[in-house]
Design a protein around this motif. Structure first.
Motif, PDB file in Angstrom:
ATOM      1  N   GLY A   1       7.432  75.367 102.687  1.00  0.00           N
ATOM      2  CA  GLY A   1       6.508  74.241 102.643  1.00  0.00           C
ATOM      3  C   GLY A   1       6.479  73.561 101.291  1.00  0.00           C
ATOM      4  O   GLY A   1       6.397  72.328 101.197  1.00  0.00           O
ATOM      5  N   VAL A   2       6.546  74.340 100.222  1.00  0.00           N
ATOM      6  CA  VAL A   2       6.551  73.780  98.862  1.00  0.00           C
ATOM      7  C   VAL A   2       7.789  72.925  98.652  1.00  0.00           C
ATOM      8  O   VAL A   2       7.716  71.798  98.129  1.00  0.00           O
ATOM      9  CB  VAL A   2       6.478  74.911  97.815  1.00  0.00           C
ATOM     10  N   VAL A   3       8.946  73.435  99.034  1.00  0.00           N
ATOM     11  CA  VAL A   3      10.195  72.691  98.848  1.00  0.00           C
ATOM     12  C   VAL A   3      10.187  71.406  99.669  1.00  0.00           C
ATOM     13  O   VAL A   3      10.652  70.351  99.208  1.00  0.00           O
ATOM     14  CB  VAL A   3      11.403  73.576  99.229  1.00  0.00           C
ATOM     15  N   SER A   4       9.630  71.471 100.872  1.00  0.00           N
ATOM     16  CA  SER A   4       9.593  70.293 101.739  1.00  0.00           C
ATOM     17  C   SER A   4       8.576  69.265 101.267  1.00  0.00           C
ATOM     18  O   SER A   4       8.854  68.058 101.259  1.00  0.00           O
ATOM     19  CB  SER A   4       9.261  70.725 103.170  1.00  0.00           C
ATOM     20  N   ARG A   5       7.386  69.711 100.846  1.00  0.00           N
ATOM     21  CA  ARG A   5       6.281  68.800 100.538  1.00  0.00           C
ATOM     22  C   ARG A   5       6.346  68.242  99.115  1.00  0.00           C
ATOM     23  O   ARG A   5       5.926  67.110  98.875  1.00  0.00           O
ATOM     24  CB  ARG A   5       4.950  69.531 100.742  1.00  0.00           C
ATOM     25  N   PHE A   6       6.871  69.028  98.168  1.00  0.00           N
ATOM     26  CA  PHE A   6       6.809  68.629  96.756  1.00  0.00           C
ATOM     27  C   PHE A   6       8.204  68.412  96.188  1.00  0.00           C
ATOM     28  O   PHE A   6       8.625  69.067  95.237  1.00  0.00           O
ATOM     29  CB  PHE A   6       6.051  69.685  95.953  1.00  0.00           C
ATOM     30  N   ASP A   7       8.907  67.473  96.773  1.00  0.00           N
ATOM     31  CA  ASP A   7      10.298  67.214  96.395  1.00  0.00           C
ATOM     32  C   ASP A   7      10.423  66.677  94.978  1.00  0.00           C
ATOM     33  O   ASP A   7      11.480  66.798  94.346  1.00  0.00           O
ATOM     34  CB  ASP A   7      10.914  66.232  97.401  1.00  0.00           C
ATOM     35  N   ASP A   8       9.354  66.061  94.443  1.00  0.00           N
ATOM     36  CA  ASP A   8       9.435  65.431  93.123  1.00  0.00           C
ATOM     37  C   ASP A   8       9.167  66.398  91.972  1.00  0.00           C
ATOM     38  O   ASP A   8       9.277  66.016  90.807  1.00  0.00           O
ATOM     39  CB  ASP A   8       8.440  64.269  93.028  1.00  0.00           C
ATOM     40  N   LEU A   9       8.813  67.635  92.264  1.00  0.00           N
ATOM     41  CA  LEU A   9       8.538  68.586  91.186  1.00  0.00           C
ATOM     42  C   LEU A   9       9.798  68.893  90.387  1.00  0.00           C
ATOM     43  O   LEU A   9      10.881  69.039  90.963  1.00  0.00           O
ATOM     44  CB  LEU A   9       7.966  69.890  91.752  1.00  0.00           C
ATOM     45  N   PRO A  10       9.683  69.029  89.068  1.00  0.00           N
ATOM     46  CA  PRO A  10      10.861  69.376  88.263  1.00  0.00           C
ATOM     47  C   PRO A  10      11.320  70.802  88.539  1.00  0.00           C
ATOM     48  O   PRO A  10      10.538  71.638  89.004  1.00  0.00           O
ATOM     49  CB  PRO A  10      10.350  69.225  86.822  1.00  0.00           C
ATOM     50  N   ASP A  11      12.577  71.077  88.248  1.00  0.00           N
ATOM     51  CA  ASP A  11      13.137  72.396  88.528  1.00  0.00           C
ATOM     52  C   ASP A  11      12.450  73.508  87.755  1.00  0.00           C
ATOM     53  O   ASP A  11      12.432  74.662  88.197  1.00  0.00           O
ATOM     54  CB  ASP A  11      14.644  72.414  88.205  1.00  0.00           C
ATOM     55  N   ASP A  12      11.858  73.189  86.578  1.00  0.00           N
ATOM     56  CA  ASP A  12      11.228  74.247  85.774  1.00  0.00           C
ATOM     57  C   ASP A  12       9.754  74.448  86.099  1.00  0.00           C
ATOM     58  O   ASP A  12       9.074  75.250  85.438  1.00  0.00           O
ATOM     59  CB  ASP A  12      11.404  73.974  84.277  1.00  0.00           C
ATOM     60  N   ALA A  13       9.223  73.745  87.111  1.00  0.00           N
ATOM     61  CA  ALA A  13       7.854  74.010  87.556  1.00  0.00           C
ATOM     62  C   ALA A  13       7.801  75.421  88.141  1.00  0.00           C
ATOM     63  O   ALA A  13       8.702  75.835  88.867  1.00  0.00           O
ATOM     64  CB  ALA A  13       7.417  72.986  88.594  1.00  0.00           C
ATOM     65  N   VAL A  14       6.743  76.162  87.816  1.00  0.00           N
ATOM     66  CA  VAL A  14       6.611  77.548  88.260  1.00  0.00           C
ATOM     67  C   VAL A  14       5.677  77.606  89.467  1.00  0.00           C
ATOM     68  O   VAL A  14       4.537  77.147  89.396  1.00  0.00           O
ATOM     69  CB  VAL A  14       6.081  78.451  87.128  1.00  0.00           C
ATOM     70  N   VAL A  15       6.165  78.176  90.562  1.00  0.00           N
ATOM     71  CA  VAL A  15       5.398  78.278  91.802  1.00  0.00           C
ATOM     72  C   VAL A  15       5.023  79.738  92.026  1.00  0.00           C
ATOM     73  O   VAL A  15       5.883  80.617  92.002  1.00  0.00           O
ATOM     74  CB  VAL A  15       6.210  77.759  93.009  1.00  0.00           C
ATOM     75  N   THR A  16       3.729  79.985  92.241  1.00  0.00           N
ATOM     76  CA  THR A  16       3.235  81.326  92.544  1.00  0.00           C
ATOM     77  C   THR A  16       2.689  81.338  93.964  1.00  0.00           C
ATOM     78  O   THR A  16       1.827  80.529  94.308  1.00  0.00           O
ATOM     79  CB  THR A  16       2.130  81.751  91.559  1.00  0.00           C
ATOM     80  N   MET A  17       3.212  82.246  94.783  1.00  0.00           N
ATOM     81  CA  MET A  17       2.811  82.339  96.193  1.00  0.00           C
ATOM     82  C   MET A  17       2.411  83.775  96.495  1.00  0.00           C
ATOM     83  O   MET A  17       3.185  84.703  96.262  1.00  0.00           O
ATOM     84  CB  MET A  17       3.984  81.927  97.096  1.00  0.00           C
ATOM     85  N   LYS A  18       1.202  83.947  97.016  1.00  0.00           N
ATOM     86  CA  LYS A  18       0.695  85.278  97.338  1.00  0.00           C
ATOM     87  C   LYS A  18       0.090  85.274  98.736  1.00  0.00           C
ATOM     88  O   LYS A  18      -0.559  84.292  99.126  1.00  0.00           O
ATOM     89  CB  LYS A  18      -0.369  85.727  96.331  1.00  0.00           C
ATOM     90  N   GLN A  19       0.293  86.367  99.456  1.00  0.00           N
ATOM     91  CA  GLN A  19      -0.329  86.537 100.764  1.00  0.00           C
ATOM     92  C   GLN A  19      -0.877  87.940 100.866  1.00  0.00           C
ATOM     93  O   GLN A  19      -0.165  88.922 100.626  1.00  0.00           O
ATOM     94  CB  GLN A  19       0.690  86.303 101.884  1.00  0.00           C
ATOM     95  N   SER A  20      -2.164  88.056 101.207  1.00  0.00           N
ATOM     96  CA  SER A  20      -2.802  89.354 101.417  1.00  0.00           C
ATOM     97  C   SER A  20      -3.462  89.339 102.787  1.00  0.00           C
ATOM     98  O   SER A  20      -4.215  88.409 103.107  1.00  0.00           O
ATOM     99  CB  SER A  20      -3.844  89.642 100.336  1.00  0.00           C
ATOM    100  N   ASN A  21      -3.189  90.360 103.592  1.00  0.00           N
ATOM    101  CA  ASN A  21      -3.731  90.446 104.945  1.00  0.00           C
ATOM    102  C   ASN A  21      -4.668  91.635 105.082  1.00  0.00           C
ATOM    103  O   ASN A  21      -4.298  92.763 104.723  1.00  0.00           O
ATOM    104  CB  ASN A  21      -2.599  90.582 105.965  1.00  0.00           C
ATOM    105  N   ASP A  22      -5.863  91.392 105.603  1.00  0.00           N
ATOM    106  CA  ASP A  22      -6.818  92.459 105.881  1.00  0.00           C
ATOM    107  C   ASP A  22      -6.462  93.091 107.227  1.00  0.00           C
ATOM    108  O   ASP A  22      -6.717  92.500 108.282  1.00  0.00           O
ATOM    109  CB  ASP A  22      -8.245  91.899 105.928  1.00  0.00           C
ATOM    110  N   GLU A  23      -5.860  94.251 107.192  1.00  0.00           N
ATOM    111  CA  GLU A  23      -5.380  94.890 108.418  1.00  0.00           C
ATOM    112  C   GLU A  23      -6.534  95.261 109.347  1.00  0.00           C
ATOM    113  O   GLU A  23      -7.596  95.693 108.896  1.00  0.00           O
ATOM    114  CB  GLU A  23      -4.577  96.146 108.072  1.00  0.00           C
ATOM    115  N   SER A  24      -6.289  95.112 110.646  1.00  0.00           N
ATOM    116  CA  SER A  24      -7.324  95.439 111.628  1.00  0.00           C
ATOM    117  C   SER A  24      -7.170  96.843 112.203  1.00  0.00           C
ATOM    118  O   SER A  24      -8.145  97.404 112.707  1.00  0.00           O
ATOM    119  CB  SER A  24      -7.308  94.415 112.777  1.00  0.00           C
TER     120      SER A  24
END
Length: 308
Positions: A262-285
């Protein structure tokens, strides 16, 4: 004649060890984000303010830190800003100017952000909340600013769903249902799997400020999970969320990969050295533990990996 008070902070400590971060936390201020012709968004934001401390100095000037952050944020209240990350950047730069012993200043901010939307099936107006996270770090090389959000959604485990599908297939075969019909049925009616409350965090950091829209960041993070959730849900909406989440079952790792896509698709104008942090935490049932996955990468690296 008044006696001059000693500057204890400027004295030498007994143990000459430098510190990376010294400052104040829990500073609450109102911040207004301008939206052109629309009414500004007013946030109750909580700030953290830090400077580094050399080994020869006993303490940081806490009162000066508060003076700087108050000056900066009060100015932000009196006029609208384009992005909360700009408030952090301005405060970090002021901190660096005010403290001659400091080589790096950092300002972090969190606030609850409310957006309006409609429920997916009943079309009822409702609100959605996200936690805005923003920060800025200033040093002799310049200022880097970060903007992002932490959102909540729903995920379904593909592994448990696969076991349910295998059970359904065996039962249908026992009822003499043809495999072609079974395949068609399982394609149209996704089988149950254990679900989780998912928490996605997406932030983007760049020199100066990232050229991204906060609402777009929130959308990418919400869409990375199996399904969105809503504060208001009538029965058709509940059915929609249940079906969509099971139709789009994802492991915690898949959510992070979806965020990257999604980041690559939506933010095409970002410079190559922009730092992207992506985290996912799931509360298990069905477990006492929770699941977590994350990735930190420069935009150029993500582009190559996603488009490979």
């Amino acid at each position: 004649m008044s006696q001059q008070l000693p500057d204890v902070q400027a004295s030498s400590p007994e143990v000459t060890v430098g510190l990376n971060r010294v400052g104040v936390t829990g500073v609450e201020k109102l911040v207004k984000i301008g939206r052109g012709d629309q009414r500004p968004i007013v946030l109750m934001a909580e700030f953290e303010v830090y400077v580094d401390l050399p080994s020869w100095r006993k303490g940081a000037d806490m009162s000066r830190n508060m003076e700087v952050i108050d000056e900066t944020l009060e100015a932000a209240v009196s006029q609208e800003v384009e992005g909360v990350e700009d408030v952090c950047g301005e405060a970090a730069e002021r901190l660096l100017e005010k403290h001659d012993y400091t080589t790096q200043a950092e300002v972090r901010m969190e606030a609850e952000y409310v957006t309006r939307e409609e429920t997916p099936e009943s079309g009822r107006p409702t609100q959605s909340t996200a936690d805005i996270v923003a920060s800025a770090t200033a040093d002799e090389d310049g200022t880097r600013e970060e903007i992002g959000a932490r959102v909540t959604g729903m995920t379904v485990c593909p592994c448990s769903q696969g076991m349910s599908a295998a059970r359904a297939r065996d039962v249908l075969r026992g009822l003499d249902v043809e495999d072609e019909t079974i395949d068609a049925f399982l394609e149209e009616v996704p089988q149950p799997g254990h679900s989780q409350r998912g928490h996605a965090t997406l932030t983007i950091e760049a020199e100066g400020a990232p050229d991204v829209d906060l609402d777009d960041v929130i959308e990418v993070a919400r869409d990375a999970m199996s399904a969105r959730i809503y504060n208001l849900a009538k029965r058709p909406d509940e059915d929609h969320m249940t079906y969509q989440s099971h139709k789009n079952a994802k492991f915690v790792e898949d959510c992070v990969r979806s965020m990257a896509e999604g980041v690559v698709s939506r933010f095409d104008d970002l410079p190559d050295d922009a730092v992207v942090t992506m985290k996912q935490s799931n509360d298990e049932s069905i477990h006492q533990h929770n699941a977590h996955a994350e990735r930190v990468a420069e935009m150029g690296t993500l582009r190559r990996e996603v488009n490979d």
